[in-house]
Structures are given as C-alpha cells and as structure tokens.
Write an enzyme that holds these catalytic residues in place. Structure first.
Site, PDB file in Angstrom:
ATOM      1  N   HIS A  10       0.891  -1.168   0.000  1.00  0.00           N
ATOM      2  CA  HIS A  10       0.000   0.000   0.000  1.00  0.00           C
ATOM      3  C   HIS A  10       0.925   1.212   0.000  1.00  0.00           C
ATOM      4  CE1 HIS A  10      -3.301   2.701   0.876  1.00  0.00           C
ATOM      5  NE2 HIS A  10      -2.683   3.141   1.959  1.00  0.00           N
ATOM      6  N   ASP A  41      -7.967   5.833  -9.119  1.00  0.00           N
ATOM      7  CA  ASP A  41      -8.589   6.729 -10.091  1.00  0.00           C
ATOM      8  C   ASP A  41      -7.907   6.723 -11.458  1.00  0.00           C
ATOM      9  OD1 ASP A  41     -10.711   7.652  -8.517  1.00  0.00           O
ATOM     10  OD2 ASP A  41      -9.441   9.143  -7.542  1.00  0.00           O
ATOM     11  N   SER A  79       7.941  -1.400 -14.556  1.00  0.00           N
ATOM     12  CA  SER A  79       6.769  -2.259 -14.407  1.00  0.00           C
ATOM     13  C   SER A  79       6.204  -2.677 -15.753  1.00  0.00           C
ATOM     14  CB  SER A  79       5.694  -1.542 -13.589  1.00  0.00           C
ATOM     15  OG  SER A  79       6.220  -1.022 -12.404  1.00  0.00           O
TER      16      SER A  79
END
Length: 438
Positions: free
Chosen positions: A178, A230, A315
């Site tokens: 997180h 979002d 990534s």
C-alpha cells in the site's frame, strides 16, 4: 477492491497466524540480533548518458557520480523480530551543460539545468515473524511486474508505504503493498505522486498484491494485481518453463500477459487493453538465442508506472520493452531477435555481450478518443519502427577490485511511416563499485 492499509494489516495478521500454524519458524528463530546481523554497504555508480534526438526530440547529455549508502539491521531475537533499514543517496554533477542537462534523469534538475549536488535519505521500520516481513517507511523498493521502481540512474527510486513479503512455504512467495508517496530517480522529494507514465496523470495511492510459485524445478507461475487509484486496475500473469536438453543446452519459454482497465475517476480516460508477449530461447554453453513476439490489443497503449512527470520505470515485463521504446502502442505487434554471449565457458568469466533487434508495426490509434491523454498518437495507423540495442559488460572477479563492473550500452531507434515517435541514438557508460563495509 483496492488493497488499502486496513486490508494490508489484516493480510499481515492472517499470514502471521498461518506461519504459526504450519510451524515454519526458521527465519526468525535463526536471528542473531539487531546489531549482529546488520550490514552496511556502499555502491559507487558513475554514469555517462548521451542521447541524440535527431532534431525530433531533445538531446540529453549528462555525466555524474552517485553514492548509495544502505544500512540493513538484523532483527531482535524472539518470536517477533524488530529492525530498521536506513539509506542515504548523493549525486554529484561531473558534466552537464544547461543546453543538454536536466532531461535524462541522471542528474537532479534545478530549474535551469541540473544541480551540482543533490542528496536524499530514507528509513523504514520492519518486523518479522517466521518468514513473513512487514515494512513501513519511505525508502521501500518493491520490484514486481505491476510496481517496479527503477534503479537505472545514479539514485534509485523509492516509495513510501507498507510492504509485506512472505515465503512461508517452499516455492511460494507472496507480497502486498500500500504505497502513498514516491521519490523519483531524479528527485530528492519523497512526497511525489505516482503516475501513469505515458498518460502523464498522477495518483497518490497504489496498491498491489501477488506472488510467484514454483510448480516444479523447471516451471514457475506468477500472478499480480494492482490498483492505481482513479487511473486503472491492472492484472498480470506469467508462465516460465525451462527444459534442460543436456549439461550445456536448454530451452526456455516465457509468457507474460497484462489486462488493464480504467477505474474510479478514470484520470487517464477509458482503458481496455490486453498486452502479451511470448519468448522462446535456446542456450548452449555461453550462447543464448531468443525470438520474441509481443502484441497490444486495445485503442490505447499499454501504460505502466511513472514516479514523476516524464519518467518511466520498470513495471513492464513484456519481452520487447527496450532501451528507447517499448513497442506498446495501440494495437501494435512486434517481433524481436536476441543474442547473448557469456564468455565464462571460454575462459573469461565476468565478460558478456548482447545484441537485439526489434521491429514493431500495426500501431493504430485511429479509434482513440480525441480527448484521451494518449492523443499524442494522433490518428496514426499502420505505424512502423525498429530498435537495435548493443551491450558489453565486464565484472572483475577477484582481487582488490572484485565486483567492479563496466557496462557499455548503445541503442538506435528509427521510425518508418506515419510515425508518432522520433528517431534517436543513445549511448550509456555505467561503472559500478560495491563496498561491503561490514
């Protein structure tokens, strides 16, 4: 559902409980102590970066010296071990004129080019039960297919938040994170947003969960999911298989797949993209030959992690992601041929060479919304381009300079018809020397 702080702590408690139930306590039980198991390391990295944009994009020329100092404590003894991780980074400009500097990410921009010197520091506290560790701090460096801060410049990128890792069962590694703030590799600010790199849209929170499992000694699978608040939800799967043909020969197959969809406020617009790649490699002695295929299905490009405006991180585990471009345009498909030579079997351990050529075509953004953040592709269709990368690396194997490495990298990118990108050439020199202080 996004993996928030509450969910992460619940997962940590559940994992710790399972650890106790299966009796896997070797990791923490072998602790020698907070100071006794501590390590202090220094990495000196010198980097020269020369990018020729061929008048289509900005030229970038920077040269700097960086130092990465890291202290990793051991854990206190007992069922629950406590520890700390500390880091300090420093960058010095060796060359970088105002005209060409402040753009490559090697040095830290100062508004008029790049700063002569820059530094940053970070810390994390950690606890361990058995083989499960939970960290909280602002110098976290997870590295996985959906969240991988880069260490490709003088300073590494780091994140702030919670990071859980667990290896309670043989062959299985799971992790969850997180993350609430970012520090980019060309920044000393540890409270930046995370970004959709190509869209240039930021978010304050990234959650991820996943892991890898060794089905056999030769076959591994990986599954990950991420929620960029979002912006998008992204899912990843991998299958990797290696088969030994003899003591000196083997074949390898590697399949990667991403699925990305918009979420929440959809700051990067509508996204419905599948991107996948397949690589097949044959190795004999020190030679490896590899062929790759990569495809993007969707009217927006395959996008991934940025940790500052205009920067791109790691990534993207697709096979044809390269030094200069990623071959990840809307509906694009690409083929690649790779060759690697490890000179160890021929009496020169530490010396290696590699070359690759990738050609992409079929980029089609004609169905993209005109108000999309990816509209820089225009309404291009049937776009073509190619890239060639060359590399040579040597790592000293013994003596006082053991571990010293010199790496030379050169890349050429050329555009074809209906191009949305630019032709360019890039040359990098990276010299590293690791010091194990204690």
């Amino acid at each position: 559902m996004p993996l928030g702080r509450k969910h992460l702590l619940i997962l940590a408690n559940a994992t710790i409980s399972m650890a106790g139930s299966v009796g896997a306590t070797a990791g923490q039980s072998e602790s020698q102590g907070f100071l006794e198991d501590g390590h202090l390391n220094l990495l000196a990295r010198n980097m020269y970066w020369n990018h020729d944009g061929h008048a289509g994009s900005a030229d970038k020329r920077e040269w700097g010296q960086g130092f990465q100092l890291s202290y990793t404590s051991g854990y206190t003894e007992g069922l629950l071990g406590l520890g700390v991780d500390l880091s300090a980074y420093q960058v010095t400009k060796l060359d970088g004129t105002k005209k060409y500097s402040g753009r490559a990410g090697v040095l830290v921009p100062d508004g008029e080019g790049s700063a002569d010197e820059a530094s940053s520091a970070g810390a994390a506290v950690k606890l361990r039960v058995s083989e499960t560790e939970l960290r909280y701090g602002n110098n976290l460096r997870p590295y996985n297919p959906v969240f991988a801060p880069s260490d490709g410049r003088l300073m590494p990128s780091t994140a702030k938040g919670f990071w859980l890792t667990s290896s309670e069962w043989d062959g299985l590694m799971i992790e969850a994170g997180h993350m609430t703030a970012a520090k980019d590799f060309n920044s000393t600010n540890s409270s930046d947003d995370f970004f959709a790199a190509y869209a240039g849209k930021g978010t304050s929170t990234v959650d991820f969960f996943g892991g890898t499992y060794a089905l056999t000694d030769a076959m591994n699978i990986g599954l990950y999911g991420a929620d960029y608040k979002d912006i998008w939800k992204q899912y990843y799967t991998n299958l990797n298989l290696t088969h030994a043909l003899s003591d000196t020969q083997s074949i390898n197959f590697d399949f990667n797949l991403y699925k990305t969809n918009e979420t929440g406020a959809a700051l990067a617009g509508d996204i419905d993209t599948i991107a996948y790649s397949l690589a097949a490699a044959y190795s004999i002695s020190g030679h490896t030959f590899k062929l790759t295929y990569q495809k993007v299905d969707g009217d927006t490009p395959f996008d991934y992690l940025g940790m500052g405006p205009g920067t791109y991180h790691d990534s993207i585990y697709l096979a044809n992601s390269s030094m200069l471009v990623d071959f990840n345009g809307p509906n694009e498909h690409s083929w690649g041929a790779f060759y690697t030579l490890n000179m160890a079997p021929y009496g020169v351990p530490g010396l290696s060479f590699s070359a690759r050529y990738i050609k992409g075509s079929g980029v089609d953004a004609s169905h993209m919304s005109i108000d999309s953040p990816y509209a820089f592709y225009g309404d291009k269709s049937s776009e073509e381009h190619w890239e060639r990368d060359l590399e040579a690396k040597y790592v000293v194997q013994s003596g006082n300079l053991k571990g010293l490495s010199v790496r030379l990298r050169q890349a050429t990118h050329r555009i074809g018809n209906n191009a949305s990108d630019y032709s360019s050439d890039q040359f990098r020199v990276i010299v590293e020397y690791p010091f194990n202080i204690f």
